[in-house]
Design a protein around this motif. Structure first.
Motif, PDB file in Angstrom:
ATOM      1  N   MET A  68     -31.427  77.858  -1.541  1.00 23.87           N
ATOM      2  CA  MET A  68     -30.745  77.215  -0.903  1.00 23.87           C
ATOM      3  C   MET A  68     -30.614  77.774   0.096  1.00 23.87           C
ATOM      4  SD  MET A  68     -26.251  76.952  -0.925  1.00 23.87           S
ATOM      5  CE  MET A  68     -25.605  76.558  -0.343  1.00 23.87           C
ATOM      6  N   ALA A  69     -31.150  77.722   1.637  1.00 18.05           N
ATOM      7  CA  ALA A  69     -31.193  78.149   2.497  1.00 18.05           C
ATOM      8  C   ALA A  69     -29.606  79.341   3.372  1.00 18.05           C
ATOM      9  CB  ALA A  69     -31.676  77.363   3.497  1.00 18.05           C
ATOM     10  N   VAL A  70     -29.670  80.603   3.867  1.00 14.19           N
ATOM     11  CA  VAL A  70     -29.178  80.806   4.338  1.00 14.19           C
ATOM     12  C   VAL A  70     -28.675  80.629   5.562  1.00 14.19           C
ATOM     13  CG1 VAL A  70     -28.276  83.632   4.709  1.00 14.19           C
ATOM     14  CG2 VAL A  70     -29.559  82.926   2.026  1.00 14.19           C
ATOM     15  N   THR A  71     -27.480  80.554   6.221  1.00  9.82           N
ATOM     16  CA  THR A  71     -27.381  80.185   7.175  1.00  9.82           C
ATOM     17  C   THR A  71     -26.728  81.820   8.312  1.00  9.82           C
ATOM     18  OG1 THR A  71     -27.129  77.847   6.881  1.00  9.82           O
ATOM     19  CG2 THR A  71     -26.399  79.066   9.481  1.00  9.82           C
ATOM     20  N   PHE A  72     -27.510  81.248   9.440  1.00  6.24           N
ATOM     21  CA  PHE A  72     -26.545  83.039  10.120  1.00  6.24           C
ATOM     22  C   PHE A  72     -26.033  82.247  10.935  1.00  6.24           C
ATOM     23  CE2 PHE A  72     -28.913  84.954   7.478  1.00  6.24           C
ATOM     24  CZ  PHE A  72     -28.194  86.724   7.033  1.00  6.24           C
ATOM     25  N   TYR A  73     -24.531  82.703  12.252  1.00 10.70           N
ATOM     26  CA  TYR A  73     -24.234  82.218  13.330  1.00 10.70           C
ATOM     27  C   TYR A  73     -24.098  83.393  14.381  1.00 10.70           C
ATOM     28  CZ  TYR A  73     -23.285  78.660  10.084  1.00 10.70           C
ATOM     29  OH  TYR A  73     -23.645  77.332   9.111  1.00 10.70           O
ATOM     30  N   ASP A  74     -24.889  82.723  15.423  1.00 11.22           N
ATOM     31  CA  ASP A  74     -24.143  83.984  16.999  1.00 11.22           C
ATOM     32  C   ASP A  74     -24.545  85.088  16.769  1.00 11.22           C
ATOM     33  OD1 ASP A  74     -24.413  84.137  19.909  1.00 11.22           O
ATOM     34  OD2 ASP A  74     -22.729  83.556  19.283  1.00 11.22           O
ATOM     35  N   LEU A  75     -25.856  85.820  16.161  1.00  9.47           N
ATOM     36  CA  LEU A  75     -25.852  87.361  16.468  1.00  9.47           C
ATOM     37  C   LEU A  75     -26.465  88.133  17.078  1.00  9.47           C
ATOM     38  CD1 LEU A  75     -29.192  86.813  13.093  1.00  9.47           C
ATOM     39  CD2 LEU A  75     -26.621  87.139  12.644  1.00  9.47           C
ATOM     40  N   SER A  76     -25.879  87.604  18.287  1.00  8.48           N
ATOM     41  CA  SER A  76     -25.394  88.086  19.336  1.00  8.48           C
ATOM     42  C   SER A  76     -24.270  88.437  19.602  1.00  8.48           C
ATOM     43  CB  SER A  76     -25.832  87.356  21.206  1.00  8.48           C
ATOM     44  OG  SER A  76     -25.319  86.190  21.156  1.00  8.48           O
ATOM     45  N   SER A  77     -23.175  88.029  18.919  1.00  8.49           N
ATOM     46  CA  SER A  77     -21.897  88.553  18.995  1.00  8.49           C
ATOM     47  C   SER A  77     -21.102  89.650  18.106  1.00  8.49           C
ATOM     48  CB  SER A  77     -20.748  86.716  18.712  1.00  8.49           C
ATOM     49  OG  SER A  77     -20.857  86.608  17.106  1.00  8.49           O
ATOM     50  N   VAL A  78     -19.636  90.079  18.312  1.00 11.17           N
ATOM     51  CA  VAL A  78     -19.398  90.615  17.003  1.00 11.17           C
ATOM     52  C   VAL A  78     -19.324  90.082  16.000  1.00 11.17           C
ATOM     53  CG1 VAL A  78     -17.916  92.664  16.715  1.00 11.17           C
ATOM     54  CG2 VAL A  78     -18.316  92.224  19.025  1.00 11.17           C
ATOM     55  N   ALA A  79     -19.032  89.150  16.140  1.00 18.25           N
ATOM     56  CA  ALA A  79     -18.546  88.407  14.589  1.00 18.25           C
ATOM     57  C   ALA A  79     -19.940  88.388  13.912  1.00 18.25           C
ATOM     58  CB  ALA A  79     -17.344  86.755  14.619  1.00 18.25           C
ATOM     59  N   GLY A  80     -20.805  87.582  14.678  1.00 16.38           N
ATOM     60  CA  GLY A  80     -22.707  87.400  13.708  1.00 16.38           C
ATOM     61  C   GLY A  80     -22.546  88.734  13.204  1.00 16.38           C
ATOM     62  N   LEU A  81     -22.578  89.463  14.275  1.00 19.44           N
ATOM     63  CA  LEU A  81     -23.375  90.944  13.840  1.00 19.44           C
ATOM     64  C   LEU A  81     -22.243  90.907  12.520  1.00 19.44           C
ATOM     65  CD1 LEU A  81     -24.536  92.458  16.417  1.00 19.44           C
ATOM     66  CD2 LEU A  81     -25.704  91.330  14.983  1.00 19.44           C
ATOM     67  N   LYS A  82     -20.759  91.320  12.309  1.00 21.72           N
ATOM     68  CA  LYS A  82     -20.726  91.768  11.732  1.00 21.72           C
ATOM     69  C   LYS A  82     -20.718  90.819  10.062  1.00 21.72           C
ATOM     70  CE  LYS A  82     -15.135  92.900   9.967  1.00 21.72           C
ATOM     71  NZ  LYS A  82     -14.195  92.749  10.473  1.00 21.72           N
ATOM     72  N   LYS A  83     -20.668  89.696  10.232  1.00 20.63           N
ATOM     73  CA  LYS A  83     -21.035  88.873   8.970  1.00 20.63           C
ATOM     74  C   LYS A  83     -22.112  89.114   8.590  1.00 20.63           C
ATOM     75  CE  LYS A  83     -17.933  85.964   8.473  1.00 20.63           C
ATOM     76  NZ  LYS A  83     -16.626  85.388   6.889  1.00 20.63           N
ATOM     77  N   LEU A  84     -23.305  89.721   9.508  1.00 26.32           N
ATOM     78  CA  LEU A  84     -24.876  89.814   9.179  1.00 26.32           C
ATOM     79  C   LEU A  84     -24.842  91.067   8.447  1.00 26.32           C
ATOM     80  CD1 LEU A  84     -28.105  89.744   9.190  1.00 26.32           C
ATOM     81  CD2 LEU A  84     -27.921  90.945  11.065  1.00 26.32           C
ATOM     82  N   ASP A  85     -23.861  92.201   8.401  1.00 21.25           N
ATOM     83  CA  ASP A  85     -23.509  93.259   8.313  1.00 21.25           C
ATOM     84  C   ASP A  85     -23.310  93.153   7.095  1.00 21.25           C
ATOM     85  OD1 ASP A  85     -23.719  96.481   8.996  1.00 21.25           O
ATOM     86  OD2 ASP A  85     -21.671  96.305   8.450  1.00 21.25           O
ATOM     87  N   GLU A  86     -21.798  92.634   6.729  1.00 20.96           N
ATOM     88  CA  GLU A  86     -20.723  92.820   5.584  1.00 20.96           C
ATOM     89  C   GLU A  86     -22.392  92.344   4.674  1.00 20.96           C
ATOM     90  OE1 GLU A  86     -17.981  89.749   6.459  1.00 20.96           O
ATOM     91  OE2 GLU A  86     -17.128  91.588   6.826  1.00 20.96           O
ATOM     92  N   PHE A  87     -23.400  90.649   5.071  1.00 17.28           N
ATOM     93  CA  PHE A  87     -24.147  89.947   4.085  1.00 17.28           C
ATOM     94  C   PHE A  87     -25.403  91.276   3.466  1.00 17.28           C
ATOM     95  CE2 PHE A  87     -28.256  88.108   3.656  1.00 17.28           C
ATOM     96  CZ  PHE A  87     -28.341  87.166   2.715  1.00 17.28           C
ATOM     97  N   LEU A  88     -25.736  92.195   4.021  1.00 22.69           N
ATOM     98  CA  LEU A  88     -26.725  93.066   3.852  1.00 22.69           C
ATOM     99  C   LEU A  88     -26.365  94.325   3.197  1.00 22.69           C
ATOM    100  CD1 LEU A  88     -29.339  92.942   7.001  1.00 22.69           C
ATOM    101  CD2 LEU A  88     -29.666  92.454   5.043  1.00 22.69           C
ATOM    102  N   LEU A  89     -25.126  94.454   2.780  1.00 22.98           N
ATOM    103  CA  LEU A  89     -24.139  95.935   2.081  1.00 22.98           C
ATOM    104  C   LEU A  89     -25.272  96.543   0.719  1.00 22.98           C
ATOM    105  CD1 LEU A  89     -21.901  97.766   1.946  1.00 22.98           C
ATOM    106  CD2 LEU A  89     -20.916  95.625   1.135  1.00 22.98           C
TER     107      LEU A  89
END
Length: 232
Positions: free
Chosen positions: A1-22
């Motif tokens: 199943m493909a993973v989807t991220f949203y707007d990695l230029s935004s604070v919210a997008g980076l925060k979600k990516l940071d939680e994902f990579l924890l």
């Protein structure tokens, strides 16, 4: 199943990516793949150090691109809300020896087509040969997989901050992996975490003594024990 991220230029997008990579070393799977390159290419600039997990992952991918490249296909990832990502951006760029190129350009400016090799040219050739030899040795360096127990001071220690402090330790040749909390007793839990090291670059004993049980990490960490140590 493909993973989807949203707007990695935004604070919210980076925060979600940071939680994902924890709790992950890579975007998908257990090795760097084109999924990592896709997300890497979607970041317009290196992430701030306040996004501890994103910064750790980003620096690791940057190192791989400089040393050996990334060829695994991955499982598929989508980044929405960012600029279109070209196929060239996802491909592994060639490793360029900028020092050698600069030296060669300088040599070309003063080249004597009919003269003998100068001392400067001989020295530059020797330096390039030494750099190639050193790079070859670096690629041959072995790796080890380590399972480590990280123990807090007491049951009041914030285990989330403890793990963040542990993962904030960055060294060349060190990659943090999956982790979990394991009950010890009396309400106390320990952090059990995987890490991969390049043997010639990282000493586990030095990592524990100089980083994990030293300031500022020792605010949360009382001690560390090696549970398993395996050559890869």
């Amino acid at each position: 199943m493909a993973v989807t991220f949203y707007d990695l230029s935004s604070v919210a997008g980076l925060k979600k990516l940071d939680e994902f990579l924890l709790t992950r070393s890579y975007i998908t799977g257990y090795q760097a793949s084109k999924d990592d390159l896709t997300v890497h290419a979607a970041l317009s600039k290196p992430p701030s150090s306040k996004y501890v997990n994103v910064a750790r992952w980003y620096n690791h991918i940057e190192a791989l691109l400089r040393l050996s490249g990334v060829s695994a296909e991955g499982c598929g990832v989508t980044v929405e809300g960012s600029a279109p990502i070209t196929e060239e951006a996802v491909s592994t760029p060639p490793v360029v020896d900028t020092k050698s190129s600069a030296a060669e350009d300088d040599d070309d400016d003063d080249v004597d087509l009919f003269g003998e090799e100068t001392e400067e040219e001989k020295k530059a050739a020797e330096e390039r040969a030494a750099a190639v030899k050193a790079a070859g040795k670096k690629k041959e360096s072995g790796k080890s997989s380590v399972l480590m127990d990280v123990k807090p001071w007491d049951d009041e220690t914030d285990m989330k901050k403890l793990e963040e402090a542990v993962r904030s330790v960055h060294m060349e040749g060190l990659l943090w992996g999956a982790s979990k909390l394991v009950p010890v007793g009396y309400g106390i839990k320990k952090l059990q975490i995987m890490l991969t090291i390049v043997d010639d670059l990282v000493s586990v004993d030095d990592l524990i003594e100089d980083q994990l049980t030293a300031e500022p990490v020792n605010e949360y960490v009382q001690s560390c024990d090696i549970v398993a140590f395996n050559k890869i």
